[in-house]
Design a protein around this motif. Structure first.
Motif, PDB file in Angstrom:
ATOM      1  N   THR A 402       7.904   0.111   5.901  1.00 21.95           N
ATOM      2  CA  THR A 402       6.620   0.304   6.507  1.00 21.95           C
ATOM      3  C   THR A 402       6.790  -0.079   8.126  1.00 21.95           C
ATOM      4  O   THR A 402       5.779  -0.584   8.916  1.00 21.95           O
ATOM      5  CB  THR A 402       5.896  -1.020   5.960  1.00 21.95           C
ATOM      6  OG1 THR A 402       6.357  -2.093   6.221  1.00 21.95           O
ATOM      7  CG2 THR A 402       5.341  -0.547   4.662  1.00 21.95           C
ATOM      8  N   ARG A 403       8.094   0.190   8.581  1.00 15.82           N
ATOM      9  CA  ARG A 403       8.123  -0.070  10.155  1.00 15.82           C
ATOM     10  C   ARG A 403       6.975   0.600  11.097  1.00 15.82           C
ATOM     11  O   ARG A 403       6.876   1.927  10.983  1.00 15.82           O
ATOM     12  CB  ARG A 403       9.394   0.402  10.579  1.00 15.82           C
ATOM     13  CG  ARG A 403      10.714  -0.158  10.541  1.00 15.82           C
ATOM     14  CD  ARG A 403      11.933   0.623  10.998  1.00 15.82           C
ATOM     15  NE  ARG A 403      13.060  -0.323  10.778  1.00 15.82           N
ATOM     16  CZ  ARG A 403      13.587  -1.144  11.876  1.00 15.82           C
ATOM     17  NH1 ARG A 403      13.189  -0.835  12.869  1.00 15.82           N
ATOM     18  NH2 ARG A 403      14.847  -1.540  11.553  1.00 15.82           N
ATOM     19  N   GLY A 404       6.313   0.006  11.759  1.00 14.11           N
ATOM     20  CA  GLY A 404       5.481   0.586  12.567  1.00 14.11           C
ATOM     21  C   GLY A 404       4.222   1.036  12.044  1.00 14.11           C
ATOM     22  O   GLY A 404       3.449   1.689  12.694  1.00 14.11           O
ATOM     23  N   TRP A 405       3.969   0.811  10.720  1.00 16.20           N
ATOM     24  CA  TRP A 405       2.923   1.299  10.030  1.00 16.20           C
ATOM     25  C   TRP A 405       1.717   0.640  10.520  1.00 16.20           C
ATOM     26  O   TRP A 405       1.657  -0.561  10.624  1.00 16.20           O
ATOM     27  CB  TRP A 405       2.839   1.387   8.481  1.00 16.20           C
ATOM     28  CG  TRP A 405       3.819   2.264   7.821  1.00 16.20           C
ATOM     29  CD1 TRP A 405       4.790   3.143   8.532  1.00 16.20           C
ATOM     30  CD2 TRP A 405       3.912   2.542   6.445  1.00 16.20           C
ATOM     31  NE1 TRP A 405       5.417   3.703   7.473  1.00 16.20           N
ATOM     32  CE2 TRP A 405       4.947   3.521   6.368  1.00 16.20           C
ATOM     33  CE3 TRP A 405       3.111   2.260   5.404  1.00 16.20           C
ATOM     34  CZ2 TRP A 405       5.189   4.043   5.045  1.00 16.20           C
ATOM     35  CZ3 TRP A 405       3.471   2.629   4.112  1.00 16.20           C
ATOM     36  CH2 TRP A 405       4.571   3.600   3.797  1.00 16.20           C
ATOM     37  N   LYS A 406       0.366   1.410  10.745  1.00 13.78           N
ATOM     38  CA  LYS A 406      -0.723   0.584  11.238  1.00 13.78           C
ATOM     39  C   LYS A 406      -1.387   0.179   9.765  1.00 13.78           C
ATOM     40  O   LYS A 406      -1.256   0.512   8.753  1.00 13.78           O
ATOM     41  CB  LYS A 406      -1.726   1.706  11.987  1.00 13.78           C
ATOM     42  CG  LYS A 406      -0.962   1.825  13.257  1.00 13.78           C
ATOM     43  CD  LYS A 406      -1.942   2.765  14.218  1.00 13.78           C
ATOM     44  CE  LYS A 406      -1.459   2.971  15.404  1.00 13.78           C
ATOM     45  NZ  LYS A 406      -1.934   4.078  16.057  1.00 13.78           N
ATOM     46  N   GLN A 442       1.803  -6.486   6.338  1.00 10.18           N
ATOM     47  CA  GLN A 442       1.869  -6.743   7.943  1.00 10.18           C
ATOM     48  C   GLN A 442       2.582  -7.809   8.388  1.00 10.18           C
ATOM     49  O   GLN A 442       3.456  -7.798   9.505  1.00 10.18           O
ATOM     50  CB  GLN A 442       0.347  -6.600   8.360  1.00 10.18           C
ATOM     51  CG  GLN A 442      -0.543  -5.344   8.484  1.00 10.18           C
ATOM     52  CD  GLN A 442      -1.733  -5.569   9.204  1.00 10.18           C
ATOM     53  OE1 GLN A 442      -2.729  -6.444   8.460  1.00 10.18           O
ATOM     54  NE2 GLN A 442      -2.146  -4.893  10.090  1.00 10.18           N
ATOM     55  N   SER A 443       2.793  -8.939   7.756  1.00 12.47           N
ATOM     56  CA  SER A 443       3.253 -10.249   8.133  1.00 12.47           C
ATOM     57  C   SER A 443       4.765 -10.189   8.069  1.00 12.47           C
ATOM     58  O   SER A 443       5.225 -10.652   8.938  1.00 12.47           O
ATOM     59  CB  SER A 443       2.592 -11.167   7.364  1.00 12.47           C
ATOM     60  OG  SER A 443       3.435 -11.359   5.861  1.00 12.47           O
ATOM     61  N   ILE A 444       5.118  -9.169   7.180  1.00 15.21           N
ATOM     62  CA  ILE A 444       6.734  -9.118   7.300  1.00 15.21           C
ATOM     63  C   ILE A 444       7.247  -7.716   7.897  1.00 15.21           C
ATOM     64  O   ILE A 444       8.423  -7.675   8.108  1.00 15.21           O
ATOM     65  CB  ILE A 444       7.009  -9.188   5.883  1.00 15.21           C
ATOM     66  CG1 ILE A 444       6.475  -8.221   4.915  1.00 15.21           C
ATOM     67  CG2 ILE A 444       7.045 -10.689   5.390  1.00 15.21           C
ATOM     68  CD1 ILE A 444       7.503  -7.564   3.702  1.00 15.21           C
ATOM     69  N   GLN A 445       6.353  -6.906   8.063  1.00 17.82           N
ATOM     70  CA  GLN A 445       6.997  -5.485   8.528  1.00 17.82           C
ATOM     71  C   GLN A 445       7.519  -5.461   9.841  1.00 17.82           C
ATOM     72  O   GLN A 445       7.438  -6.479  10.728  1.00 17.82           O
ATOM     73  CB  GLN A 445       5.720  -4.576   8.610  1.00 17.82           C
ATOM     74  CG  GLN A 445       4.900  -4.562   9.745  1.00 17.82           C
ATOM     75  CD  GLN A 445       3.820  -3.530   9.931  1.00 17.82           C
ATOM     76  OE1 GLN A 445       2.516  -3.696   9.974  1.00 17.82           O
ATOM     77  NE2 GLN A 445       3.862  -2.058   9.439  1.00 17.82           N
ATOM     78  N   MET A 446       8.607  -4.591  10.063  1.00 18.40           N
ATOM     79  CA  MET A 446       9.320  -4.783  11.287  1.00 18.40           C
ATOM     80  C   MET A 446       8.614  -3.552  12.222  1.00 18.40           C
ATOM     81  O   MET A 446       7.842  -2.706  11.858  1.00 18.40           O
ATOM     82  CB  MET A 446      10.762  -4.290  10.807  1.00 18.40           C
ATOM     83  CG  MET A 446      11.331  -5.401  10.270  1.00 18.40           C
ATOM     84  SD  MET A 446      12.767  -4.755   9.399  1.00 18.40           S
ATOM     85  CE  MET A 446      14.059  -4.787  10.845  1.00 18.40           C
ATOM     86  N   PRO A 447       8.855  -3.591  13.633  1.00 14.63           N
ATOM     87  CA  PRO A 447       8.393  -2.862  14.402  1.00 14.63           C
ATOM     88  C   PRO A 447       8.849  -1.429  14.343  1.00 14.63           C
ATOM     89  O   PRO A 447      10.056  -1.075  13.965  1.00 14.63           O
ATOM     90  CB  PRO A 447       8.769  -3.533  15.869  1.00 14.63           C
ATOM     91  CG  PRO A 447       9.882  -4.188  15.451  1.00 14.63           C
ATOM     92  CD  PRO A 447       9.911  -4.858  14.086  1.00 14.63           C
ATOM     93  N   HIS A 448       8.073  -0.379  14.783  1.00 12.63           N
ATOM     94  CA  HIS A 448       8.724   0.946  14.848  1.00 12.63           C
ATOM     95  C   HIS A 448       9.794   1.130  15.765  1.00 12.63           C
ATOM     96  O   HIS A 448       9.921   0.567  16.819  1.00 12.63           O
ATOM     97  CB  HIS A 448       7.545   2.007  15.248  1.00 12.63           C
ATOM     98  CG  HIS A 448       7.772   3.436  14.898  1.00 12.63           C
ATOM     99  ND1 HIS A 448       8.864   4.124  15.726  1.00 12.63           N
ATOM    100  CD2 HIS A 448       7.238   4.173  14.171  1.00 12.63           C
ATOM    101  CE1 HIS A 448       9.067   5.120  15.234  1.00 12.63           C
ATOM    102  NE2 HIS A 448       8.180   5.295  14.231  1.00 12.63           N
ATOM    103  N   PRO A 449      10.777   1.880  15.385  1.00 13.75           N
ATOM    104  CA  PRO A 449      12.230   1.557  15.999  1.00 13.75           C
ATOM    105  C   PRO A 449      11.874   2.379  17.402  1.00 13.75           C
ATOM    106  O   PRO A 449      12.916   2.104  18.366  1.00 13.75           O
ATOM    107  CB  PRO A 449      13.226   2.175  15.049  1.00 13.75           C
ATOM    108  CG  PRO A 449      12.516   3.074  14.252  1.00 13.75           C
ATOM    109  CD  PRO A 449      11.273   2.330  13.939  1.00 13.75           C
ATOM    110  N   ILE A 450      11.160   3.569  17.386  1.00 13.66           N
ATOM    111  CA  ILE A 450      11.186   4.173  18.614  1.00 13.66           C
ATOM    112  C   ILE A 450       9.544   4.056  19.323  1.00 13.66           C
ATOM    113  O   ILE A 450       9.539   3.711  20.433  1.00 13.66           O
ATOM    114  CB  ILE A 450      11.194   5.702  18.304  1.00 13.66           C
ATOM    115  CG1 ILE A 450      12.539   6.112  17.585  1.00 13.66           C
ATOM    116  CG2 ILE A 450      11.022   6.628  19.600  1.00 13.66           C
ATOM    117  CD1 ILE A 450      12.482   7.404  17.005  1.00 13.66           C
TER     118      ILE A 450
END
Lengths: 468, 371
Positions: A402-406, A442-450
C-alpha cells in the motif's frame, strides 16, 4: 472467525503449512515411488538370481526406511499439526467431510509400516515369493495412501458437485482426483529415481554394476515422467476458471510453471539421452544436479497447487480468511467483528462501551472512540481478515503493497477487493469496519518510493525558497 | 451465542457419537501400549547405559531392540484418537492448540530428534558398538520423549479448562490474535496428569521386559532372564507406587467437587474407577507368584492383564474428559449425519487390513518356529 487467529510475524501462519508440506512431499513421494521400484526390482532380481542387485536393493532399503519411516512419517504428522493451527476452519471442514477417508489412509499406514519392517528385517530369511509379496504389500499400501490423500487435497482445488449433494464420494472423485493421481504417481516414481541415483552414486563402486542400475532406474523415471506429463495436462484442463485465471495472471506463478516444465524436461532428457540411450553419466555430481532439478520441479508444483486455490482454502467452500462462503452475507450484515467467536468478546472486553443491549458491538458507537482506538480495532480486523495472506512487513507485506496509496484508494480496495483482485476473498465486514481497517493500514503504510519523494523534495524546495 | 466457541459444523458428525468414541478409545489404548514403552523405556535405557553393568545393563540395551518399530506403530496408533477428538471436539481442540501453538508445533521437531536418536542408539546396540554419539542419542531421545509427554499433558488439560484458555488469551494476544507463545502451566491438573503417565509407563515397561525375556531373548543366558524377573518386579512396584501417588493427587487434589460427587454417586462409574485402581495390582501379583518360572502362557497372561490395566485407565480418562467437556459444550448439540457410504468402506478396509497384517505376522512367526 470461528477460532482464534494465530499471528506469525513476517511469514504468516499459513506459510508454515506450505513449508512443511513441501518438505514432506519430497520424502512422501519417494516413499510411494521407491516402494514400487523396490518391490518390482526385488522380485526381478530373485527371478534372475542377481545376488549383487539384491545386496544393493537391501542397502537402499535401509536408507529408504531411515528416511521415509522417520522423516516422512513425522513431517506428515507435522502437516496435520500445522493445518489445525494455521487453518483450523478448513481443517474442521475437511475432517467432517473426509474423516473415514483419513481413517482408511491410517489403515494403509499401519500396513505400510509393518510391511516395510518385515521387508527389511526379514530380508534373506523369507522365501523369495513371500518376500516379494510383502514388498508389494508395502508398495500398494503406500500408493493407496497417495490415492486417498490426493482425493482429499484435490477436493480443496475443485469440489465438483459436492456443494450440491454433500456426498463423500462426490467430494472424493472430484474432477481433479484422477489428474492428480496420475501426476503424483508419476512424480513419485520420477523422484524415487532421483533418490536411487543419489544413493547408488555414493554406495556403488563397481562401474559396470552402477551402469546397470542407471539403465534400470532411468526406465522407471521416464515412465514416471510420462505419467506426470499426462497428469499435468489433465490437471490444467480440469482447473476451475478462477485458478486458470490466477495461473495466467500472476507473474510469479508463470515463472514457477516455467520452472516445473523446464526442470521436468531437463530431468527427462538427461534420463533418456544420458542414462538410458547414452553411455551412462551417473556420478555423484550428476545425481546431485538432477536431484536439485527434481526438488525444484516438485517444490514449484506444490507451491502452484496451493496458490491457484486463492481466494479459497477449500474451493467454493472455505475462504482464505477462515470463513465459509455461505457465512459471508451474515458477517457483512452483523459486522465481521460481531461475527467472530473470538473477536466479538475480545472487542467488548476491551471496549465495553461499544456493547448494545444484546451484548453485540454497536457500530454507531465506534465513532466515539479515539483515533488510536479506531486504529487498534482496524488492527484486529487486519489480523482476522488479512493476515492469512499478508504480513505487516514481510510476506506480501501490507506496508509495502500500500505504499503511497491514498485513503480512498485503500478503502475502495477493501470494499471491492474480490473485484479488484479476483484471487482475494470478498470483504466480509460492514462500511464502518472498512474505515477502521483503512485507518490501521494508513497508520502503517510506507511512503510511495517515487511520488512521495518527489513531493517531499518539491516541498523542501518551496520551503527553502520561502526561507530565501 | 457461545463466547469463544465455534458454531456447530453444518455437515454434522459423520458417525454416531458412540462410534467415534469407541474408535477413539480403541486407538488410544493401542497408542498407549506403544507410547508407554518409549516414555519410560528410553529413560530407563539411558539411565542403565550410564549406571549399570552386566545383565542389568543388558536390560537397557534389550529395551531398545524393537524400539524403532514400537515408535513407528505408536505414532500411527496415535493418529486415531487425534482424528476422532478433532471430529468430536473441534470447538475445543483447535483453540487450545492455537493458544499454545509454538510449543505444540515443537512436538514435531522434538519427535524427529527423539526418533532418530532411537535409531542411532538401537543400531549401535545391535552392532555391539556403542559410541559417545549413541550415548548422547539415547539421552536426547529420553528427554525429548518426556518433554513431548509434558506438551501433550499441557494441551489436553487445557482442552477441558476454558478459564485457562481465557487467561492465556488475555496475556498473549496481539490485537486479538494469538502469538502462540504460551503453555498451560497454571493448570493444577497438569503435573499430576503428566507424572501419572510416567508411572503407568514404568509399569507397562516392566511387563514388556518380562515378555521380551520370554519370547524374544532366546540368545540371552538364564542368568539374564533371572535378572529381568527380579528387576521387572522392582520396576513394576516403583511404577505402581508412583502411579498410585500421582493418581491420588490428580483425583483428590484437582478434581472438582461435582466431579468427585458424580464418581461417588454413579455405581457404574464408581465401579470403573475402583476396577481401574485395583487392576494395576494384578500384574504385580502374577509377577510375585511366577517369580521363578515365567512360561509363555503366564507371559501372555501378564501382558493381557497389563492391556486391561491400560484399557481401564483409558475408559476412566474418557469418562472424566466427557464430564469436563460437558460443562463447556454440550455434545448433544451436534448434528449426526452418518456417512454410511464412507463408513462401510472404512470398516471393510479395517477388517481386510487386519487380515493382511495377520497374514504377514503369521509368515514371520512360522519362520521363527521353523528355525
Amino acid at each position: 472467525m470461528h477460532y482464534p487467529w494465530w499471528y506469525v510475524d513476517v511469514i504468516t501462519a499459513p506459510m508454515l503449512i506450505a513449508i512443511i508440506a513441501t518438505i514432506h512431499v519430497y520424502v512422501a513421494m519417494y516413499a510411494v515411488g521407491g516402494g514400487m521400484i523396490l518391490a518390482y526390482e526385488t522380485g526381478r532380481a530373485y527371478r534372475n538370481l542377481r545376488e549383487d542387485t539384491l545386496d544393493y536393493l537391501r542397502s537402499h532399503l535401509k536408507f529408504f526406511i531411515w528416511l521415509t519411516v522417520v522423516f516422512g512419517a513425522i513431517t506428515g504428522v507435522g502437516i496435520w499439526w500445522t493445518i489445525s493451527l494455521a487453518s483450523p476452519l478448513a481443517t474442521e471442514a475437511l475432517i467432517h467431510i473426509f474423516v473415514f477417508g483419513w481413517a482408511m489412509e491410517w489403515v494403509f499406514f499401519i500396513i505400510e509400516i509393518i510391511a516395510a519392517f518385515i521387508f527389511y528385517y526379514y530380508w534373506g530369511k523369507l522365501d523369495p515369493k513371500t518376500h516379494t509379496i510383502i514388498g508389494w504389500i508395502y508398495g500398494v499400501s503406500a500408493w493407496m495412501s497417495l490415492v486417498l490423500i490426493t482425493g482429499i487435497t484435490s477436493f480443496m482445488l475443485h469440489p465438483g458437485n459436492f456443494i450440491q449433494d454433500k456426498e463423500f464420494w462426490t467430494a472424493f472423485f472430484n474432477p481433479q482426483t484422477i489428474p492428480q493421481i496420475f501426476s503424483r504417481t508419476g512424480g513419485s516414481i520420477l523422484l524415487a529415481g532421483l533418490y536411487f541415483f543419489l544413493h547408488a552414486s555414493i554406495t556403488v563402486k563397481d562401474p559396470e554394476f552402477l551402469r546397470r542400475i542407471e539403465r534400470r532406474i532411468a526406465k522407471w523415471a521416464i515412465f514416471g515422467a510420462a505419467f506426470t506429463l499426462i497428469g499435468g495436462i489433465l490437471w490444467f484442463i480440469y482447473l476451475p476458471e478462477s485458478s486458470k485465471a490466477a495461473l495466467e495472471g500472476a507473474a510469479s506463478l508463470n515463472i514457477l510453471m516455467g520452472l516445473v516444465f523446464a526442470a521436468t524436461a531437463v530431468v527427462f532428457f538427461f534420463f533418456y539421452l544420458g542414462s538410458l540411450k547414452g553411455k551412462g553419466l551417473l556420478s555423484l555430481g550428476y545425481a546431485i544436479l538432477l536431484f536439485i532439478f527434481g526438488l525444484i520441479a516438485v517444490g514449484s508444483s506444490e507451491f502452484i497447487r496451493e496458490a491457484v486455490r486463492k481466494p479459497y482454502i477449500v474451493y467454493d467452500y472455505v475462504y482464505g480468511h477462515q470463513i465459509y462462503k455461505s457465512e459471508v452475507a451474515k458477517a457483512e450484515q452483523i459486522g465481521f467483528l460481531n461475527f467472530g467467536a473470538w473477536t466479538r468478546p475480545y472487542v467488548l472486553k476491551k471496549y465495553p462501551q461499544l456493547a448494545d443491549q444484546n451484548n453485540m458491538i454497536d457500530y454507531q458507537k465506534v465513532n466515539d472512540l479515539s483515533k488510536n482506538d479506531k486504529v487498534k480495532l482496524g488492527e484486529t480486523l487486519f489480523m482476522y481478515h488479512c493476515n492469512d495472506c499478508h504480513a505487516v512487513k514481510g510476506l506480501s507485506g501490507i506496508q509495502s503493497i500500500t505504499r503511497g496509496w491514498k485513503k480512498e484508494h485503500i478503502e475502495t480496495t477493501i470494499i471491492d477487493m474480490e473485484r479488484i483482485h479476483y484471487f482475494m476473498p470478498p470483504w466480509s465486514g460492514n462500511k464502518i469496519e472498512a474505515e477502521l481497517l483503512t485507518s490501521y493500514i494508513q497508520s502503517i503504510q510506507m511512503p510511495h518510493p517515487i511520488l512521495d519523494k518527489e513531493n517531499n523534495s518539491a516541498q523542501t524546495k518551496t520551503e527553502g525558497g520561502n526561507h530565501e | 451465542m457461545n463466547e469463544f466457541l465455534a458454531p456447530i459444523n453444518e455437515m454434522g458428525l459423520p458417525a454416531p457419537i458412540w462410534f467415534l468414541k469407541l474408535f477413539k478409545v480403541l486407538g488410544f489404548v493401542l497408542h498407549l501400549c506403544m507410547m508407554n514403552l518409549w516414555y519410560a523405556g528410553m529413560p530407563l535405557a539411558a539411565i542403565l547405559s550410564l549406571t549399570a553393568e552386566g545383565d542389568t545393563r543388558r536390560i537397557g540395551e534389550r529395551m531398545v531392540m524393537y524400539m524403532p518399530i514400537i515408535v513407528a506403530l505408536g505414532i500411527n496408533f496415535g493418529i486415531v484418537p487425534l482424528l476422532f477428538i478433532q471430529t468430536l471436539h473441534y470447538s475445543l481442540y483447535y483453540p487450545t492448540g492455537i493458544l499454545i501453538a509454538w510449543p505444540w508445533l515443537s512436538v514435531i521437531v522434538l519427535l524427529m530428534f527423539a526418533y532418530y536418536g532411537v535409531y542411532i542408539y538401537t543400531t549401535q546396540v545391535k552392532n555391539n558398538n556403542i559410541t559417545k554419539i549413541g550415548k548422547i542419542s539415547v539421552w536426547i531421545s529420553a528427554v525429548f520423549f518426556i518433554l513431548i509427554g509434558f506438551l501433550f499433558a499441557n494441551n489436553f488439560s487445557l482442552l477441558v479448562n476454558k478459564d485457562e484458555w481465557l487467561r492465556i488469551y488475555e496475556q498473549t494476544n496481539v490485537a486479538g490474535a494469538v502469538t502462540g507463545f504460551a503453555l498451560n502451566l497454571q493448570d493444577a491438573s497438569l503435573l499430576p496428569r503428566w507424572l501419572f503417565m510416567i508411572g503407568l509407563s514404568v509399569m507397562t515397561t516392566a511387563v514388556y521386559l518380562i515378555i521380551d525375556s520370554v519370547f524374544f531373548a532366546k540368545n540371552e543366558t538364564d542368568n539374564y532372564r533371572n535378572t529381568v524377573r527380579k528387576f521387572s518386579l522392582k520396576l513394576y512396584l516403583v511404577g505402581l507406587i508412583w502411579a498410585g501417588t500421582t493418581s491420588a493427587w490428580y483425583i483428590f487434589g484437582t478434581f472438582s467437587r461435582d466431579l468427585l460427587d458424580a464418581i461417588k454417586t454413579d455405581p457404574i462409574v464408581h465401579g470403573l474407577f475402583v476396577i481401574t485402581g485395583l487392576s494395576a495390582i494384578v500384574p504385580l501379583v502374577i509377577m510375585i507368584i511366577k517369580k521363578q518360572n515365567f512360561t509363555k502362557a503366564t507371559a501372555w497372561l501378564l501382558g493381557g492383564f497389563q492391556f486391561l490395566v491400560l484399557t481401564f485407565n483409558v475408559l476412566s480418562r474418557q469418562w472424566v474428559q466427557d464430564f469436563s467437556i460437558a460443562k463447556i459444550v454440550d455434545l448433544n448439540r451436534e448434528l449426526v449425519v452418518t456417512q454410511w457410504s464412507s463408513m462401510i468402506p472404512f470398516l471393510l478396509t479395517f477388517v481386510i487390513g487386519a487380515a493382511v497384517i495377520f497374514w504377514m505376522l503369521k509368515k514371520i512367526v512360522g519362520l521363527k518356529s521353523m528355525s
